[in-house]
Write a protein that holds these residues in place. Structure first.
Motif, PDB file in Angstrom:
ATOM      1  N   ALA A 144      61.422  63.510 115.658  1.00 40.36           N
ATOM      2  CA  ALA A 144      62.073  63.051 116.887  1.00 40.36           C
ATOM      3  C   ALA A 144      61.604  63.858 118.093  1.00 40.36           C
ATOM      4  N   GLY A 145      60.298  64.112 118.170  1.00 42.44           N
ATOM      5  CA  GLY A 145      59.730  64.868 119.267  1.00 42.44           C
ATOM      6  C   GLY A 145      59.729  66.368 119.072  1.00 42.44           C
ATOM      7  N   ARG A 146      60.272  66.835 117.987  1.00 40.20           N
ATOM      8  CA  ARG A 146      60.297  68.282 117.688  1.00 40.20           C
ATOM      9  C   ARG A 146      59.135  68.611 116.767  1.00 40.20           C
ATOM     10  N   PRO A 147      58.147  69.389 117.216  1.00 42.67           N
ATOM     11  CA  PRO A 147      56.980  69.650 116.376  1.00 42.67           C
ATOM     12  C   PRO A 147      57.277  70.689 115.303  1.00 42.67           C
ATOM     13  N   LEU A 148      56.855  70.386 114.096  1.00 52.04           N
ATOM     14  CA  LEU A 148      56.955  71.304 112.960  1.00 52.04           C
ATOM     15  C   LEU A 148      55.533  71.519 112.455  1.00 52.04           C
ATOM     16  N   LEU A 149      55.019  72.725 112.681  1.00 54.36           N
ATOM     17  CA  LEU A 149      53.612  73.034 112.428  1.00 54.36           C
ATOM     18  C   LEU A 149      53.434  73.595 111.026  1.00 54.36           C
ATOM     19  N   CYS A 150      52.525  73.007 110.272  1.00 53.49           N
ATOM     20  CA  CYS A 150      52.260  73.431 108.901  1.00 53.49           C
ATOM     21  C   CYS A 150      51.048  74.359 108.871  1.00 53.49           C
ATOM     22  N   LEU A 151      51.237  75.529 108.273  1.00 54.16           N
ATOM     23  CA  LEU A 151      50.158  76.505 108.142  1.00 54.16           C
ATOM     24  C   LEU A 151      49.836  76.719 106.676  1.00 54.16           C
ATOM     25  N   ASP A 152      48.553  76.774 106.359  1.00 53.77           N
ATOM     26  CA  ASP A 152      48.102  77.070 105.001  1.00 53.77           C
ATOM     27  C   ASP A 152      48.354  78.551 104.724  1.00 53.77           C
ATOM     28  N   THR A 153      49.182  78.860 103.728  1.00 54.53           N
ATOM     29  CA  THR A 153      49.560  80.253 103.450  1.00 54.53           C
ATOM     30  C   THR A 153      49.431  80.551 101.957  1.00 54.53           C
ATOM     31  N   PRO A 154      48.202  80.706 101.460  1.00 47.88           N
ATOM     32  CA  PRO A 154      48.015  81.008 100.037  1.00 47.88           C
ATOM     33  C   PRO A 154      48.436  82.423  99.708  1.00 47.88           C
ATOM     34  N   GLY A 155      48.473  82.714  98.417  1.00 50.24           N
ATOM     35  CA  GLY A 155      48.806  84.045  97.923  1.00 50.24           C
ATOM     36  C   GLY A 155      49.833  83.971  96.818  1.00 50.24           C
ATOM     37  N   LEU A 161      52.259  76.045 101.851  1.00 49.88           N
ATOM     38  CA  LEU A 161      52.276  76.007 103.304  1.00 49.88           C
ATOM     39  C   LEU A 161      53.604  76.569 103.804  1.00 49.88           C
ATOM     40  N   CYS A 162      53.590  77.081 105.031  1.00 53.08           N
ATOM     41  CA  CYS A 162      54.801  77.476 105.733  1.00 53.08           C
ATOM     42  C   CYS A 162      54.930  76.622 106.984  1.00 53.08           C
ATOM     43  N   VAL A 163      56.145  76.440 107.445  1.00 51.55           N
ATOM     44  CA  VAL A 163      56.421  75.524 108.545  1.00 51.55           C
ATOM     45  C   VAL A 163      56.969  76.306 109.735  1.00 51.55           C
ATOM     46  N   TRP A 164      56.263  76.234 110.849  1.00 49.62           N
ATOM     47  CA  TRP A 164      56.672  76.922 112.086  1.00 49.62           C
ATOM     48  C   TRP A 164      57.446  75.952 112.963  1.00 49.62           C
ATOM     49  N   ASP A 165      58.667  76.350 113.287  1.00 51.76           N
ATOM     50  CA  ASP A 165      59.526  75.573 114.180  1.00 51.76           C
ATOM     51  C   ASP A 165      59.625  76.330 115.497  1.00 51.76           C
ATOM     52  N   ALA A 166      58.868  75.891 116.502  1.00 51.98           N
ATOM     53  CA  ALA A 166      58.851  76.604 117.781  1.00 51.98           C
ATOM     54  C   ALA A 166      60.218  76.573 118.454  1.00 51.98           C
ATOM     55  N   ARG A 167      61.000  75.527 118.218  1.00 52.45           N
ATOM     56  CA  ARG A 167      62.317  75.421 118.836  1.00 52.45           C
ATOM     57  C   ARG A 167      63.187  76.628 118.479  1.00 52.45           C
ATOM     58  N   SER A 168      63.212  77.002 117.216  1.00 52.57           N
ATOM     59  CA  SER A 168      64.037  78.124 116.765  1.00 52.57           C
ATOM     60  C   SER A 168      63.260  79.429 116.656  1.00 52.57           C
TER      61      SER A 168
END
Length: 315
Positions: A144-155, A161-168
């Motif tokens: 709904a217009g809120r970007p949730l950015l997926c980052l490749d996070t192996p290990g 993947l981890c999800v970055w929520d810039a809003r919070s």
């Protein structure tokens, strides 16, 4: 269900024990996304959480998986059957296992045993390919217009993947940023422990992933085990210190006949000493009981890593 700010709630999936395994619900402008799902048995709790928010299954646009280990993703197919308009976002390496879970189940059975996997997780429901979105590094989910950015996070796993929520200003970290059980909290805050479960632990990749998350200067992390933690710089340092200590423990016992037992005992000493120094309120017996599953699985993960290192050296 525990509500936080910015429309984020943690739902106890009921897996294993209270406050062990969380699914996170994000609500934005009347639309919703789940991050991780728990198991098939968790689906009623997730639907109840929606109803408690005044939402219906038709209001869910996304189910996002940090990785496809069954405590995080086992219920994804069953949940999507109940969410008519939702799509599944998952790491490209994990997508095929959601479409055809047979190898995923076989891999879990190799670790836990077939009977235990069947009893604990039930029959995994395949996800139709047309509902699966491969979320590679930098993929952005639009809620709904809120970007949730997926980052490749192996290990922890190659398909994490981890999800970055810039809003919070927060990450949803799955297992990359370890686990933190609320029973260990002290006046200093949360206690953190890495998770190195079989079969893809890679210490250098995991430390690099943790440092990548820290570079965003997050205000909080939402862990699957168990939910929101703050004081992120301290916790990040603690994780990296412990990963190095765990690798040293594994190396110390690499050739021992009773390797597994020795690694378990040294891991217990490491975690319990840190918990005591942290001021955690529990006695040693209850602390060890809460960590029993993690001690066993972390030891197994370290052993798989040791064997992989030996094989590579032999080649």
């Amino acid at each position: 269900m525990t509500d936080f700010d910015h429309g984020i709630s943690a739902i106890d999936t009921g897996f294993c024990r209270p406050r062990f395994d969380a699914s996170h619900l994000i609500v934005e402008a009347g639309r919703a996304a789940f991050v991780d799902t728990g198991t098939n048995a968790s689906v009623p709790a997730l639907l109840d959480a929606l109803a408690a928010k005044g939402l219906t299954p038709a209001d869910v646009d996304w189910v996002i998986l940090t990785h496809v280990h069954l405590d995080h993703a086992g219920g994804a197919g069953a949940l999507l059957e109940r969410l008519p308009g939702a799509r599944l976002a998952v790491h490209p390496r994990g997508a095929r296992h959601m479409i055809d879970p047979a190898k995923l189940v076989a891999g879990a059975a190799a670790v836990y045993g077939e009977d235990e996997v069947r009893r604990t997780y039930g029959d995994l429901v395949p996800v139709p390919p047309e509902r699966v979105v491969e979320a590679g590094d930098g993929h952005q989910v639009d809620l709904a217009g809120r970007p949730l950015l997926c980052l490749d996070t192996p290990g922890h796993a190659y398909h994490h993947l981890c999800v970055w929520d810039a809003r919070s200003r927060a990450f949803f970290t799955g297992d990359t940023f370890g686990l933190s059980y609320r029973e260990f909290d002290s006046p200093r805050g949360a206690l953190i422990v890495p998770t190195t479960t079989p079969v893809q632990f890679d210490p250098e990749a995991l430390k690099a992933s943790i440092r990548r998350l820290l570079a965003y200067r997050p205000a909080a992390m939402y862990l699957t085990h168990y939910s929101r933690v703050e004081d992120i710089e301290r916790l990040g340092r603690d994780l990296i210190e412990q990963i190095d200590a765990m690798v040293a423990i594994a190396g110390r016992h690499a050739n021992a006949a009773d390797r597994h037992a020795r690694i378990v005992e040294d891991l217990a000493a490491l975690y319990l000493s840190r918990a005591v120094a942290h001021g955690s309120p529990l006695a040693e017996g209850p602390m060890r009981a809460l960590l029993a599953m993690d001690l066993e699985l972390n030891a197994q993960g370290l052993e798989v890593w040791l064997d992989r290192q030996k094989a590579a050296a032999g080649a």
